[in-house]
Design an enzyme around this catalytic site. Structure first.
Site, PDB file in Angstrom:
ATOM      1  N   HIS A   1      -7.263  -6.003  -1.048  1.00  0.00           N
ATOM      2  CA  HIS A   1      -6.033  -5.329  -0.616  1.00  0.00           C
ATOM      3  C   HIS A   1      -5.330  -6.209   0.410  1.00  0.00           C
ATOM      4  O   HIS A   1      -5.392  -5.963   1.623  1.00  0.00           O
ATOM      5  CB  HIS A   1      -6.423  -3.972  -0.026  1.00  0.00           C
ATOM      6  CG  HIS A   1      -5.327  -2.968   0.013  1.00  0.00           C
ATOM      7  ND1 HIS A   1      -4.592  -2.601  -1.094  1.00  0.00           N
ATOM      8  CD2 HIS A   1      -4.840  -2.224   1.051  1.00  0.00           C
ATOM      9  CE1 HIS A   1      -3.718  -1.674  -0.752  1.00  0.00           C
ATOM     10  NE2 HIS A   1      -3.839  -1.437   0.544  1.00  0.00           N
TER      11      HIS A   1
ATOM     12  N   SER B   1       0.823  -1.190   0.000  1.00  0.00           N
ATOM     13  CA  SER B   1       0.000   0.000   0.000  1.00  0.00           C
ATOM     14  C   SER B   1       0.865   1.251   0.000  1.00  0.00           C
ATOM     15  O   SER B   1       1.670   1.446  -0.904  1.00  0.00           O
ATOM     16  CB  SER B   1      -0.971  -0.058   1.178  1.00  0.00           C
ATOM     17  OG  SER B   1      -2.056   0.807   0.965  1.00  0.00           O
TER      18      SER B   1
ATOM     19  N   ASP C   1      -8.902  -5.483  -5.676  1.00  0.00           N
ATOM     20  CA  ASP C   1      -8.535  -4.451  -4.716  1.00  0.00           C
ATOM     21  C   ASP C   1      -9.337  -3.188  -5.035  1.00  0.00           C
ATOM     22  O   ASP C   1      -9.086  -2.519  -6.041  1.00  0.00           O
ATOM     23  CB  ASP C   1      -7.036  -4.173  -4.808  1.00  0.00           C
ATOM     24  CG  ASP C   1      -6.527  -3.275  -3.691  1.00  0.00           C
ATOM     25  OD1 ASP C   1      -7.349  -2.570  -3.079  1.00  0.00           O
ATOM     26  OD2 ASP C   1      -5.302  -3.277  -3.447  1.00  0.00           O
TER      27      ASP C   1
END
Length: 674
Positions: free
Chosen positions: A349, A212, A318
């Site tokens: 995610h 991320s 995601d």
């Protein structure tokens, strides 16, 4: 796109370590006895080199260094220093050997935690690091690597301010790479003058990794072209921050980067970084217009500067950091001739440590061994891409997208009754139309569930049942010519596989995984830093349809993608909506659907009006990346599906599907706490 060429970039001659401890020497000798044949024995080809856990993790050096970034983001009159917590094997330096560095630069070490178990950094009474999140230090330090956990500027024990992907984020992490290579100054304390140098123990060869925001920083640092950064492993990472908050002018969340900056800033940074918050407000208007602030936070144009190899991992479902971040970055890296590898999962995610752990750790190990230690272990000659086809079932591609992939234009045709329109190679006749009215209460899940029923909030177009599998791999787009009834309109375009399947439940809390109670261990542990983590298993759902690619746009950007404008009611405008990267096989017996609608609830915000839109079907089309090109689509639709295929015949009862993307309780956070 250039074809991928495997190049054996060896960052230096590999040398076996010379440990300084008896235990390490014994382990190394044992290893050599395995690799070398006994006298008189028939020599066999030596197995690929792999670094071994010959160093004592409990006795490793644990230290903190503050690196001068050369910036004064918090305007206190002193250059900002970022905190770097380091764990490195003690034996190599004692023997005059140097080690490479694995680095994770993150804003989350104190505010939110890292990994599936939300781990944070811990320190002893003197402020020395005791426990660092994740397994990187536990696993790799015994194998001859140092691990550096960097607090981004403005977070935890660092000076400065978080600017959400801008100069402060990127250059604070880049400064650490420079320090590891002897080009920047480091100190033993946050405010003192005693220097700390890495050149006595670091080779300078650095690999950045992270999920991320952490992976986003790795992308940004690589795009500076900094020397010494040999590889990056971005997981679910952002490549353009504009595309995190907007999609072609359509706002994705009810917040801007100023909220995120304040969220991760340390308490001290919050008190002194109000000017940064205001700059983020002023530079990122909620109109969706692209500004210089967003240009600074777009790493794709600088892909040509990247010197590092890239091992990218992304979840195809995601909905936080969507695959439209992977696609442009991947394509730009290909144009620049960068060595690349890719894993595409069915998850949301999620880190690969939590969806494919037993394969991920050895693969990452070999990747770092090759690019940081210089081992010729063949990892750079393996298939470029691994793609998850069903929960836990993977396929590989030598090159991705496959070389036979070709953009293929499919065209919608009007409905002949109360069902959907058609989708095929032939265009609609001039004057053919379809209409819908934006309904912000509905989502792609609602549209797909009612694809075979005429409903007012969508326009749906469906292919014939396929007689053969049809694979789409890469990026596509949908060009729409639409006349709105009001002065504003948002558009959504989604691709749907109509047919039964078992998929990962990406809308559930785990985004495709279930966390179990038992643990497995990956590396060495100490009382303050365990290497043991909870195992996971796929969280699956039985569905009757699967949305596998999506895109959104503000119709007001039809003339200028960087700036929206009011629409003229009744006047048709033409716009191309980019679809997120995907790799999906629509099986024989299923149908391929294209749905065009307005607000996608939970994923984009609605416009300030409630428009109806009329599509000119003769000037509307989808350009899709079909493996085999138009001929593959023609073959798949020219013959009836096989008798044993899973049919997706129209039904008055909507087939089951996953629920809509959950509404967010607050503004977006790239890692959402995991």
């Amino acid at each position: 796109m250039r074809p991928h060429v495997h190049v054996n970039k060896t960052p230096g001659r590999a040398r076996w370590p010379r440990p300084g401890r008896t235990l390490a020497l014994t382990a190394a000798a044992a290893l050599l006895s395995v690799l070398l044949p006994a006298a008189g024995a028939t020599a066999r080809p030596a197995p690929p080199k792999v670094s071994q856990p010959v160093y004592d993790y409990a006795g490793a050096v644990r230290e903190s260094v503050w690196v001068d970034t050369g910036l004064d983001g918090d305007r206190d009159g002193r250059a900002d220093r970022v905190a770097v917590d380091i764990v490195r094997p003690r034996e190599p330096a004692a023997a005059g050997r140097k080690v490479p560095v694995i680095m994770d630069a993150s804003p989350y070490y104190s505010c939110c935690g890292r990994g599936n178990e939300s781990q944070k950094k811990t320190y002893d009474a003197n402020g020395a690091p005791v426990g660092l999140p994740l397994y990187y230090d536990n696993y790799f330090v015994p194998r001859g690597y140092a691990f550096a956990a960097v607090d981004l500027a403005g977070t935890n024990r660092s000076d400065g301010c978080v600017d959400v992907g801008g100069r402060s984020d990127v250059l604070s992490a880049k400064a650490v790479v420079d320090w590891l290579n002897g080009r920047a100054r480091g100190y033993t304390t946050r405010t003192g003058s005693t220097p700390a140098r890495a050149t006595g123990w670091s080779t300078g060869a650095t690999g950045m990794i992270g999920k991320s925001w952490d992976g986003t920083v790795a992308n940004g640092v690589a795009a500076t072209g900094v020397r010494g950064l040999k590889t990056i492993v971005p997981i679910g990472a952002i490549s353009s921050w504009y595309d995190y908050y907007f999609s072609q002018g359509a706002p994705l969340y009810d917040s801007g980067p100023e909220w995120l900056s304040d969220y991760v800033n340390s308490p001290a940074a919050r008190a002194r970084c109000g000017h940064v918050q205001q700059a983020l407000v002023d530079g990122a208007p909620r109109s969706g217009d692209r500004t210089p602030l967003w240009d600074e936070r777009d790493y794709v144009p600088d892909a040509r500067k990247v010197r590092a190899s890239v091992f990218a991992v992304h979840g195809q479902q995601d909905l936080n950091v969507r695959t439209n971040h992977l696609g442009p970055w991947w394509n730009a890296l290909a144009e620049a001739g960068v060595e690349r590898k890719l894993w595409l999962s069915q998850t949301g995610h999620v880190d690969p440590f939590d969806f494919r752990r037993a394969d991920w750790v050895p693969t990452l190990h070999r990747w770092f061994d090759h690019y940081l230690l210089g081992y010729d272990n063949g990892v750079d000659r393996e298939p470029m891409a691994d793609v998850e086809r069903a929960p836990g079932r993977w396929s590989t591609d030598k090159v991705w997208p496959p070389r036979t992939t070709a953009a293929t234009t499919l065209r919608p045709r009007p409905a002949t009754g109360q069902g959907p329109g058609g989708l095929g190679l032939l265009p609609a006749r001039p004057g053919a139309t379809a209409a819908f009215t934006d309904d912000p209460a509905l989502s792609e899940a609602d549209w797909a569930a009612h694809v075979d029923v005429a409903t007012p909030e969508k326009a749906a177009f469906v292919s014939r049942p396929l007689g053969r599998d049809l694979r789409l791999a890469g990026s596509g787009s949908v060009t729409v010519t639409a006349a709105p009834s009001t002065t504003s309109a948002h558009l959504s375009a989604v691709l749907v596989d109509l047919g039964p399947a078992t998929i990962r439940d990406y809308t559930a809390a785990g985004e495709g995984i279930t966390t179990l109670a038992h643990r497995t261990c990956w590396g060495a542990s100490t009382p303050g830093d365990s290497a043991c983590y909870k195992e996971t298993e796929p969280k699956t759902a039985e569905v009757g349809h699967t949305v596998f690619s999506r895109g959104w746009a503000d119709l007001g950007t039809w003339a200028d993608p960087d700036k929206g404008r009011p629409l003229t009611p009744g006047k048709a405008r033409r716009i191309t909506i980019d679809l997120a990267h995907a790799d999906h096989v629509v099986p024989a017996g299923h149908r391929l659907a294209l749905i065009v609608a307005g607000t996608d609830r939970g994923l984009i915000d609605p416009p300030d009006t409630t428009p109806s839109l009329t599509l000119d079907l003769a000037r509307t089309s989808a350009r899709l990346p079909l493996v085999g090109g138009p001929a593959a689509f023609l073959r798949a639709t020219a013959v009836p599906p096989p008798p044993d295929a899973h049919r997706s015949a129209p039904s008055s009862t909507p087939p089951p599907g996953l629920p809509a993307a959950p509404r967010r309780d607050g503004p977006a956070i790239p890692d959402a706490g995991r």
